[in-house]
Design a protein around this motif. Sequence first.
Motif, PDB file in Angstrom:
ATOM      1  N   LYS A 182     104.024  70.055 -14.603  1.00  0.00           N
ATOM      2  CA  LYS A 182     104.569  69.374 -13.430  1.00  0.00           C
ATOM      3  C   LYS A 182     104.532  67.889 -13.715  1.00  0.00           C
ATOM      4  CE  LYS A 182     103.407  72.754  -9.944  1.00  0.00           C
ATOM      5  NZ  LYS A 182     102.439  73.189  -8.944  1.00  0.00           N
ATOM      6  N   TRP A 183     105.697  67.275 -13.660  1.00  0.00           N
ATOM      7  CA  TRP A 183     105.779  65.835 -13.896  1.00  0.00           C
ATOM      8  C   TRP A 183     106.039  65.135 -12.573  1.00  0.00           C
ATOM      9  CZ3 TRP A 183     105.204  62.883 -18.343  1.00  0.00           C
ATOM     10  CH2 TRP A 183     105.034  63.598 -19.540  1.00  0.00           C
ATOM     11  N   PHE A 184     105.299  64.070 -12.358  1.00  0.00           N
ATOM     12  CA  PHE A 184     105.489  63.213 -11.178  1.00  0.00           C
ATOM     13  C   PHE A 184     105.337  64.025  -9.895  1.00  0.00           C
ATOM     14  CE2 PHE A 184     108.208  61.638 -14.717  1.00  0.00           C
ATOM     15  CZ  PHE A 184     107.370  60.605 -15.100  1.00  0.00           C
ATOM     16  N   ASN A 185     104.388  64.939  -9.936  1.00  0.00           N
ATOM     17  CA  ASN A 185     104.199  65.838  -8.804  1.00  0.00           C
ATOM     18  C   ASN A 185     103.836  65.051  -7.549  1.00  0.00           C
ATOM     19  OD1 ASN A 185     104.375  68.414  -7.847  1.00  0.00           O
ATOM     20  ND2 ASN A 185     102.189  68.831  -8.107  1.00  0.00           N
TER      21      ASN A 185
ATOM     22  N   TYR B 251     113.225  65.320 -15.396  1.00  0.00           N
ATOM     23  CA  TYR B 251     114.527  65.417 -16.063  1.00  0.00           C
ATOM     24  C   TYR B 251     115.282  64.092 -15.956  1.00  0.00           C
ATOM     25  CZ  TYR B 251     119.376  66.734 -16.924  1.00  0.00           C
ATOM     26  OH  TYR B 251     120.667  66.776 -17.409  1.00  0.00           O
ATOM     27  N   LEU B 252     115.339  63.567 -14.753  1.00  0.00           N
ATOM     28  CA  LEU B 252     116.118  62.343 -14.553  1.00  0.00           C
ATOM     29  C   LEU B 252     115.486  61.162 -15.300  1.00  0.00           C
ATOM     30  CD1 LEU B 252     118.713  62.185 -12.955  1.00  0.00           C
ATOM     31  CD2 LEU B 252     117.444  61.163 -11.071  1.00  0.00           C
ATOM     32  N   THR B 253     114.159  61.131 -15.319  1.00  0.00           N
ATOM     33  CA  THR B 253     113.457  60.098 -16.078  1.00  0.00           C
ATOM     34  C   THR B 253     113.810  60.216 -17.562  1.00  0.00           C
ATOM     35  OG1 THR B 253     111.622  60.181 -14.509  1.00  0.00           O
ATOM     36  CG2 THR B 253     111.156  59.194 -16.655  1.00  0.00           C
ATOM     37  N   GLY B 254     113.767  61.432 -18.079  1.00  0.00           N
ATOM     38  CA  GLY B 254     114.029  61.659 -19.498  1.00  0.00           C
ATOM     39  C   GLY B 254     115.458  61.335 -19.883  1.00  0.00           C
ATOM     40  N   VAL B 255     116.419  61.823 -19.101  1.00  0.00           N
ATOM     41  CA  VAL B 255     117.808  61.618 -19.530  1.00  0.00           C
ATOM     42  C   VAL B 255     118.264  60.182 -19.310  1.00  0.00           C
ATOM     43  CG1 VAL B 255     118.472  64.045 -19.329  1.00  0.00           C
ATOM     44  CG2 VAL B 255     118.888  62.509 -17.382  1.00  0.00           C
TER      45      VAL B 255
ATOM     46  N   VAL C  73     107.636  61.082 -27.344  1.00  0.00           N
ATOM     47  CA  VAL C  73     107.855  62.491 -27.711  1.00  0.00           C
ATOM     48  C   VAL C  73     107.020  62.790 -28.950  1.00  0.00           C
ATOM     49  CG1 VAL C  73     109.538  64.145 -28.641  1.00  0.00           C
ATOM     50  CG2 VAL C  73     110.196  62.604 -26.772  1.00  0.00           C
ATOM     51  N   LYS C  74     106.342  63.921 -28.946  1.00  0.00           N
ATOM     52  CA  LYS C  74     105.522  64.300 -30.102  1.00  0.00           C
ATOM     53  C   LYS C  74     106.106  65.544 -30.754  1.00  0.00           C
ATOM     54  CE  LYS C  74     102.423  61.170 -30.028  1.00  0.00           C
ATOM     55  NZ  LYS C  74     102.684  60.172 -31.062  1.00  0.00           N
TER      56      LYS C  74
ATOM     57  N   PHE D 211     108.789  74.805 -39.265  1.00  0.00           N
ATOM     58  CA  PHE D 211     109.465  74.989 -37.982  1.00  0.00           C
ATOM     59  C   PHE D 211     109.242  73.778 -37.082  1.00  0.00           C
ATOM     60  CE2 PHE D 211     107.897  79.056 -39.573  1.00  0.00           C
ATOM     61  CZ  PHE D 211     109.101  79.708 -39.769  1.00  0.00           C
ATOM     62  N   VAL D 212     110.266  73.406 -36.342  1.00  0.00           N
ATOM     63  CA  VAL D 212     110.123  72.268 -35.434  1.00  0.00           C
ATOM     64  C   VAL D 212     109.247  72.670 -34.249  1.00  0.00           C
ATOM     65  CG1 VAL D 212     111.319  70.623 -33.945  1.00  0.00           C
ATOM     66  CG2 VAL D 212     112.412  71.412 -36.066  1.00  0.00           C
ATOM     67  N   ALA D 213     108.226  71.872 -34.016  1.00  0.00           N
ATOM     68  CA  ALA D 213     107.334  72.103 -32.881  1.00  0.00           C
ATOM     69  C   ALA D 213     107.281  70.831 -32.048  1.00  0.00           C
ATOM     70  CB  ALA D 213     105.927  72.418 -33.375  1.00  0.00           C
ATOM     71  N   ILE D 214     107.259  71.002 -30.739  1.00  0.00           N
ATOM     72  CA  ILE D 214     106.992  69.860 -29.876  1.00  0.00           C
ATOM     73  C   ILE D 214     105.553  70.058 -29.412  1.00  0.00           C
ATOM     74  CG2 ILE D 214     107.775  68.480 -27.916  1.00  0.00           C
ATOM     75  CD1 ILE D 214     110.037  68.961 -29.927  1.00  0.00           C
ATOM     76  N   THR D 215     104.716  69.078 -29.705  1.00  0.00           N
ATOM     77  CA  THR D 215     103.286  69.323 -29.559  1.00  0.00           C
ATOM     78  C   THR D 215     102.687  68.814 -28.250  1.00  0.00           C
ATOM     79  OG1 THR D 215     102.856  67.344 -30.857  1.00  0.00           O
ATOM     80  CG2 THR D 215     102.901  69.422 -32.046  1.00  0.00           C
ATOM     81  N   GLU D 216     103.475  68.058 -27.494  1.00  0.00           N
ATOM     82  CA  GLU D 216     102.988  67.605 -26.175  1.00  0.00           C
ATOM     83  C   GLU D 216     104.122  67.797 -25.170  1.00  0.00           C
ATOM     84  OE1 GLU D 216     100.037  66.542 -25.463  1.00  0.00           O
ATOM     85  OE2 GLU D 216      99.196  66.079 -27.444  1.00  0.00           O
ATOM     86  N   PRO D 217     103.790  68.063 -23.910  1.00  0.00           N
ATOM     87  CA  PRO D 217     104.862  68.216 -22.907  1.00  0.00           C
ATOM     88  C   PRO D 217     105.657  66.922 -22.740  1.00  0.00           C
ATOM     89  CG  PRO D 217     102.675  68.190 -21.880  1.00  0.00           C
ATOM     90  CD  PRO D 217     102.450  68.242 -23.348  1.00  0.00           C
ATOM     91  N   TRP D 218     106.907  67.060 -22.373  1.00  0.00           N
ATOM     92  CA  TRP D 218     107.784  65.894 -22.191  1.00  0.00           C
ATOM     93  C   TRP D 218     108.491  66.049 -20.841  1.00  0.00           C
ATOM     94  CZ3 TRP D 218     108.459  70.220 -24.932  1.00  0.00           C
ATOM     95  CH2 TRP D 218     109.658  70.909 -24.818  1.00  0.00           C
ATOM     96  N   PRO D 219     108.915  64.937 -20.230  1.00  0.00           N
ATOM     97  CA  PRO D 219     109.342  65.013 -18.824  1.00  0.00           C
ATOM     98  C   PRO D 219     110.545  65.909 -18.543  1.00  0.00           C
ATOM     99  CG  PRO D 219     109.629  62.778 -19.724  1.00  0.00           C
ATOM    100  CD  PRO D 219     108.837  63.546 -20.714  1.00  0.00           C
ATOM    101  N   ALA D 220     111.517  65.979 -19.476  1.00  0.00           N
ATOM    102  CA  ALA D 220     112.725  66.764 -19.194  1.00  0.00           C
ATOM    103  C   ALA D 220     112.626  68.198 -19.710  1.00  0.00           C
ATOM    104  CB  ALA D 220     113.953  66.078 -19.791  1.00  0.00           C
ATOM    105  N   MET D 221     111.423  68.631 -20.086  1.00  0.00           N
ATOM    106  CA  MET D 221     111.290  69.988 -20.624  1.00  0.00           C
ATOM    107  C   MET D 221     111.700  71.037 -19.607  1.00  0.00           C
ATOM    108  SD  MET D 221     107.137  70.250 -20.544  1.00  0.00           S
ATOM    109  CE  MET D 221     106.858  72.004 -20.744  1.00  0.00           C
ATOM    110  N   LEU D 222     112.214  72.158 -20.104  1.00  0.00           N
ATOM    111  CA  LEU D 222     112.485  73.263 -19.186  1.00  0.00           C
ATOM    112  C   LEU D 222     111.178  73.676 -18.537  1.00  0.00           C
ATOM    113  CD1 LEU D 222     113.030  76.674 -20.983  1.00  0.00           C
ATOM    114  CD2 LEU D 222     111.789  74.785 -22.009  1.00  0.00           C
ATOM    115  N   ARG D 223     111.239  74.123 -17.298  1.00  0.00           N
ATOM    116  CA  ARG D 223     110.013  74.515 -16.607  1.00  0.00           C
ATOM    117  C   ARG D 223     109.744  75.998 -16.738  1.00  0.00           C
ATOM    118  NH1 ARG D 223     110.018  69.515 -16.881  1.00  0.00           N
ATOM    119  NH2 ARG D 223     109.360  68.198 -15.135  1.00  0.00           N
ATOM    120  N   THR D 224     110.820  76.770 -16.860  1.00  0.00           N
ATOM    121  CA  THR D 224     110.685  78.210 -17.047  1.00  0.00           C
ATOM    122  C   THR D 224     112.063  78.781 -17.341  1.00  0.00           C
ATOM    123  OG1 THR D 224     109.747  80.239 -16.090  1.00  0.00           O
ATOM    124  CG2 THR D 224     111.007  78.841 -14.594  1.00  0.00           C
TER     125      THR D 224
END
Length: 643
Positions: free
Chosen positions: A68-71, A279-283, A442-443, A461-474
Amino acid sequence: MSKEITLSSENKHVFQSSEEFRKDALISDPGIYQKAEDRLAFWEERASTLSWFKKWDTVLEWNPPFAKWFNGGKLNASYNCLDRHLAGPRADKNAIVFEGENGDTQMLTYKELHHEVSKFAGVLRSLGVKKGDVVTIYMPMIPEAVVAMLACSRIGAPHSVVFGGFSAEAIRDRINDAKSKIVITADAGYRRGKVLPLKENVDEALKGVAEIDKVIVVRRVGLDNAVQGERDVWYHELMKDAAADCPAEEMDAEDILFILYTSGTTGKPKGVVHTTGGYLTGVSTTHQYIFDLKENDVYWCTADIGWITGHSYLVYGPLANGATVFLFEGTPDYPAKDRYWELIEKYGVTILYTAPTAIRTFMKWGESYPQKRNLNSLRLLGTVGEPINPEAWLWYHKHIGGERCPIVDTWWQTETGMIMISALPGVTDMKPGSCSVPFPGVKAEILNRSGQPVQNGEVGFVAITEPWPAMLRTVYGDDKRYKDTYWGTWPDRYFAGDGAKIDEDGYFWIIGRVDDVINVSGHRIGTAEVESALVEHPAVAEAACIGKSHEVKGQAIAAFVTLREGVAAREDLVNELKNHVAAKIGAIAKPDEIHLTEELPKTRSGKIIRRILRDIAEGRAIGDTTTLADASAVEALQQIGKQ
Ligand code: WT7
């Protein structure tokens, strides 16, 4: 001139933007990477550049793999893309500059776009659309498509945009999965001089849908019988007397902004869920920094709104940044092969964001087409969708960018929502064929199966190692699939599905998908989707698809098919099967090749060995066959390889 600064031992060119470009660049201090090491502070500062009705309580709540970002924060995406620009000079700046396939044009200032969106949002409300109701959009590339998306976000109704090239069946599956009750479409669209019957496809799709309240139809082509019965209603009639006072709904940062379906390893596309604040922050941040956005830019992203690139970098990113977006309905070769260059000249486009497959096509056509036009307005180029081969990069740099424009090769995915790996053109050196380094905040790493970073030059393999603001939530309605698909490979790290290498400078070199996804012209097609379409045909017993390298498309689909007992291989069967797939999924999924074969190569446990099919399709020597259950399967297939 952006000059080539070195030619490294591996014969890889390195380019740097010109001094002039760097001097004026929005981001010219390499210190940004260091500064963004404090990721949460970096993203919090970026979020604060948006307009919020209420500030967030926490920057990130991370209960892996759920973020949850900016909850606690409240905002509205449509408000951020429109209302907040109205107070100053941007009110009268063009938000959208549109040209249709037939040369019809339309300009909408921020004030005008706000007016249209507010009216249509009010229309949707009056039709009973409420916060949280999913609205399906199936439209051509016309301004009303953007109006529809922003009207949905204005009232908090998540949109689900279905690419206009998808079939009735694909629309039906997406409507049913999202339980959407409203569809916004057009009577038809134009494509290379032909009329695409969008409404007809919707009618066909809705035959299998239990509950649908309304179909709103924009008149694009003028098919009068596109609206029939109680269910259908013309957009222009609804808009005629609509009021323009529709305040934006206050949405929680974590409320769903949209769902976008994308192909995966199973036959069923996944509804990727994106929420509002992160999402809006990221894009908006990535759009501004990577495209070095200035107030007077005319920005053109050639992607269709039906893909994530259209969502993030045609609509939400640029409009949140108050940019002038050029929107084009047509194709690069209609009426002539210089259409893009004609448009760049006509509108003074300054930033062009397109796909490697398009660049390779232009290369094939030759430089005489761009040479006919004045492309001096361009100052920055971008690519997305698949790895770009260095030859295409160099051609783009020379013949489109006049050796003056930096090129940002941007790696990301439907699921990442925003660009994750890319150069910052005022800071990062560029290597043709590499998407360069992770964006600040972004990590990303390249790991082996057991989660260890690989050595430089080794494939991982490409891994993203920390959550990022525009990530899919589910995945819509399927948390388990979300967990298994993306977070099941390594604990708490995101598995992107791409193979890649990293070099001594930390640059990422993407190789391609490692799962059963084929990247055709930058579009993702699941092998399982094509295979299940094929086996639905009465003549087919079994099918297996693979991606075969293709000079222009990157990959093309090759299918191997066995027929049912007693079915003879008619002469026209292969074409019939190709058309069958196009009708089931859409023309983009039509296989280039279908090979009828007696048997498919399988392991003893019955798993198809695609590696062998790939070897055959590419005409290579067949690798290890020791796991084959029946070696004779390969002998028959080898005949295909020799054809
Ligand atoms: C897949 C995601 C993100 C918008 C378009 C496609 C490939 C994307 C690059 C790039 C190498 C790339 C990857 C990725 N891809 N950009 N710059 N270099 N490969 O979105 O349909 O979700 O596909 O596209 O394989 O996994 P998508």
